[in-house]
Enzyme design. Structure first.
Site, PDB file in Angstrom:
ATOM      1  N   TYR A 197      49.173 -11.402 172.577  1.00  0.00           N
ATOM      2  CA  TYR A 197      50.274 -10.427 172.511  1.00  0.00           C
ATOM      3  C   TYR A 197      50.012  -9.171 173.329  1.00  0.00           C
ATOM      4  O   TYR A 197      50.103  -8.055 172.826  1.00  0.00           O
ATOM      5  CB  TYR A 197      50.578 -10.049 171.052  1.00  0.00           C
ATOM      6  CG  TYR A 197      50.629 -11.238 170.133  1.00  0.00           C
ATOM      7  CD1 TYR A 197      51.523 -12.282 170.352  1.00  0.00           C
ATOM      8  CD2 TYR A 197      49.763 -11.334 169.045  1.00  0.00           C
ATOM      9  CE1 TYR A 197      51.564 -13.382 169.507  1.00  0.00           C
ATOM     10  CE2 TYR A 197      49.792 -12.429 168.195  1.00  0.00           C
ATOM     11  CZ  TYR A 197      50.695 -13.448 168.430  1.00  0.00           C
ATOM     12  OH  TYR A 197      50.723 -14.533 167.593  1.00  0.00           O
ATOM     13  N   HIS A 198      49.718  -9.378 174.622  1.00  0.00           N
ATOM     14  CA  HIS A 198      49.519  -8.249 175.530  1.00  0.00           C
ATOM     15  C   HIS A 198      50.422  -8.398 176.762  1.00  0.00           C
ATOM     16  O   HIS A 198      49.939  -8.384 177.891  1.00  0.00           O
ATOM     17  CB  HIS A 198      48.052  -8.158 175.973  1.00  0.00           C
ATOM     18  CG  HIS A 198      47.093  -7.917 174.855  1.00  0.00           C
ATOM     19  ND1 HIS A 198      45.780  -8.362 174.882  1.00  0.00           N
ATOM     20  CD2 HIS A 198      47.242  -7.271 173.677  1.00  0.00           C
ATOM     21  CE1 HIS A 198      45.178  -7.992 173.759  1.00  0.00           C
ATOM     22  NE2 HIS A 198      46.044  -7.327 173.013  1.00  0.00           N
ATOM     23  N   PRO A 199      51.741  -8.530 176.587  1.00  0.00           N
ATOM     24  CA  PRO A 199      52.617  -8.707 177.753  1.00  0.00           C
ATOM     25  C   PRO A 199      52.727  -7.422 178.567  1.00  0.00           C
ATOM     26  O   PRO A 199      52.849  -6.326 178.009  1.00  0.00           O
ATOM     27  CB  PRO A 199      53.958  -9.080 177.122  1.00  0.00           C
ATOM     28  CG  PRO A 199      53.942  -8.424 175.774  1.00  0.00           C
ATOM     29  CD  PRO A 199      52.509  -8.512 175.325  1.00  0.00           C
ATOM     30  N   ASP A 230      50.177 -12.106 180.613  1.00  0.00           N
ATOM     31  CA  ASP A 230      49.699 -11.975 179.235  1.00  0.00           C
ATOM     32  C   ASP A 230      48.378 -12.719 179.112  1.00  0.00           C
ATOM     33  O   ASP A 230      48.036 -13.559 179.947  1.00  0.00           O
ATOM     34  CB  ASP A 230      50.731 -12.531 178.250  1.00  0.00           C
ATOM     35  CG  ASP A 230      50.576 -11.964 176.840  1.00  0.00           C
ATOM     36  OD1 ASP A 230      49.528 -11.364 176.539  1.00  0.00           O
ATOM     37  OD2 ASP A 230      51.516 -12.142 176.029  1.00  0.00           O
TER      38      ASP A 230
END
Length: 535
Positions: free
Chosen positions: A470-472, A295
């Site tokens: 919030y880019h898992p 992330d």
């Protein structure tokens, strides 16, 4: 045929899943079911861009995950916001349209994912896109379902930010999805005349009249039914009722980088010993499930300013606030059109090679130094994130005795290189803010604060305050090594028939940018793979 039997079931009506369900249901001879754990996206707070502030942390739209204590971030637990509504995270995100760099996809191909290089995926991005900006058609499409436009009414500070990039030797860039990401610019957004345009808006709402497409919202998938090495259905919970949904052909997991591995592990697919410790009988020993979590770790600079040119809650801004609803609903202009990160861009720190290694998201309003969602007053802020982190975490199951949940462990800064890059990124962000462009609105730097100057001091600040954008990705990665979960040529889960994964979890490495558009591309690729499979 039973009403609870379908040819295809797609789990997750988010960025990727909506594309998959659209493409599969285009054939009227097959029955498709799209399942979403969240509810309706019809609220004005979803549709109006500025409503994003009311979505994060709202249990009606956000799963509100929280990670485990992070040893390298002062043992803090980091919030992990994920969309819980039709549209998934594309219904709560900032609507920024970024694909990543060409070399990101070439790296996937180098890692064993043949057919996923940039020249392979660019035509897919173009097919999905309906670009309204007249951008270079070598890189952009104009006939797809996904609307891509500029923000309707960018704040004056967003434009100042772009000009201020010259102070840090960063050029103006009006297309981050073309030849180069380097520089600053106003972000392209997935909006329709100033209204959020999610994956659900683009790919499902226009085809809801298809009689062979069923959309089940507020429906939780508990686990998969597996018989003799093949997935034959799934168990669900909806309105308090447990029901098994049967599938004739395939199930596609598009539940995202948190929930797709969770469903696999709940179903006995994962690292065998870890599953046994949770009381789950392993069906397929697949140790890569839940591993490889990556992330974008992020640090913020926030400045207090007395200027009412910035977005803010104040008496001076009251006339603009009162006029905002009229301006928006009549002309689609004004404060309510903002997605809060109207501008941003990419830079190279001293640790970078040819590619930028940090990304900026500029906010023309005050971001609270106390962590509040809304705070009285004016200001501006810049978020800086590490684009291609070296720190890798994992997702595991846990139980409270009544039901299972997930433990999300990013392991941020476990690789010291990420910390070093972010410290330098903060320095570049400060140099942008030092530009004379900001002289007319200059104020006090609240975080990190003017006395935080050395590398050690900036790092201490980041350990105390850094979060995620919030880019898992990566938790069901495609590849050819022992830790791969899905086959790159089919996106089929290794060792089981009738099951594929199509979402950000299949990315072997995190792309340099926002993940909404790349997830849609993955959904399109998955649908083509399925449609090319003989049945």
């Amino acid at each position: 045929m039973s009403a609870d039997t379908y040819d295809y079931v797609v789990v997750g009506a988010g960025s990727a899943g909506c594309v998959v369900a659209n493409r599969l249901s285009a054939n009227p001879s097959v029955r498709v079911c799209l399942i979403e754990g969240g509810g309706s996206d019809s609220s004005v707070r979803v549709k109006v861009p500025a409503g994003i502030l009311s979505l994060y942390g709202n249990p009606n739209y956000d799963y509100r995950y929280v990670g485990v204590p992070q040893p390298h971030l002062n043992n803090r637990r980091i919030p992990v916001n994920r969309g819980k509504a039709l549209g998934g995270s594309s219904s709560i995100n900032s609507m920024v349209y970024i694909r990543g760099a060409a070399s990101d996809y070439d790296e996937w191909a180098r890692l064993g994912c043949a057919g996923w290089g940039y020249e392979d995926v660019l035509p897919v991005f173009k097919k999905l896109e309906r670009n309204r900006l007249g951008q270079n058609q070598h890189y952009h499409g104009t006939d797809g379902e996904l609307l891509v436009d500029n923000p309707r009414d960018p704040n004056i500070l967003s434009k100042m930010f772009v000009k201020a990039g010259r102070n840090a030797d960063l050029p103006s860039n009006d297309d981050f999805n073309a030849a180069s990401q380097l520089g600053l610019g106003i972000y392209n957004v997935t909006q329709d005349r100033g209204q959020r345009f999610s994956s659900y808006s683009a790919f499902i709402r226009p085809v809801l009249d298809r009689k062979n497409l069923t959309v089940l919202s507020e429906c939780e998938v508990l686990d998969l039914v597996i018989s003799e090495g093949r997935v034959t259905g799934l168990r669900t919970l909806r309105n308090g009722e447990r029901k098994t949904i049967n599938v004739n052909r395939e199930i596609v997991l598009s539940a995202g980088a948190i929930n797709s591995p969770k469903i696999l592990m709940e179903s006995g697919i994962g690292e065998a010993e870890a599953l046994r410790q949770q009381g789950i009988e392993p069906i397929i020993d697949l140790p890569g499930v839940g591993k490889n979590l990556q992330d974008h770790v992020d640090g913020m600079i926030t400045v207090r300013s007395s200027s009412a040119k910035t977005l803010g809650l104040s008496v001076a801004n009251l006339p603009r606030m009162l006029a905002a609803p009229y301006q928006y609903f009549v002309n689609r202009k004004g404060m309510l059109t903002t997605n809060y990160v109207e501008a941003g861009g990419f830079a190279r720190t001293k640790y970078a090679g040819e590619l930028p290694d940090v990304q900026f998201h500029f906010v023309p309003g005050y971001r609270s130094h106390r962590g509040k969602l809304v705070e009285y007053g004016h200001g501006y802020a810049i978020h800086t994130c590490v684009l291609r982190p070296k720190s890798v975490g994992e997702i595991k199951l846990t139980t409270d005795g009544s039901r299972r949940d997930v433990l999300i462990d990013h392991r941020f800064f476990s690789d010291e290189r990420d910390a070093a890059v972010l410290v330098e990124g903060i320095r570049i962000a400060r140099s942008i803010f030092a530009s004379p462009e900001f002289d007319g609105v200059r104020g006090e730097e609240m975080l990190p604060g003017k006395n935080v100057r050395s590398d050690d001091e900036i790092l201490a600040y980041l350990r105390a305050e850094a979060l995620t954008v919030y880019h898992p990705v990566g938790t069901c990665k495609m590849g050819t090594d022992a830790m791969s979960v899905v086959d790159p040529q089919t996106l089929k889960v290794n060792g089981v028939e009738g099951l594929r994964v199509a979402d950000a979890s299949v990315m072997p490495t995190l792309i340099g940018g926002n993940t909404n558009a790349p997830s849609m591309m993955i959904g399109e690729r998955a649908a083509r793979m399925i449609l090319n499979t003989p049945h």
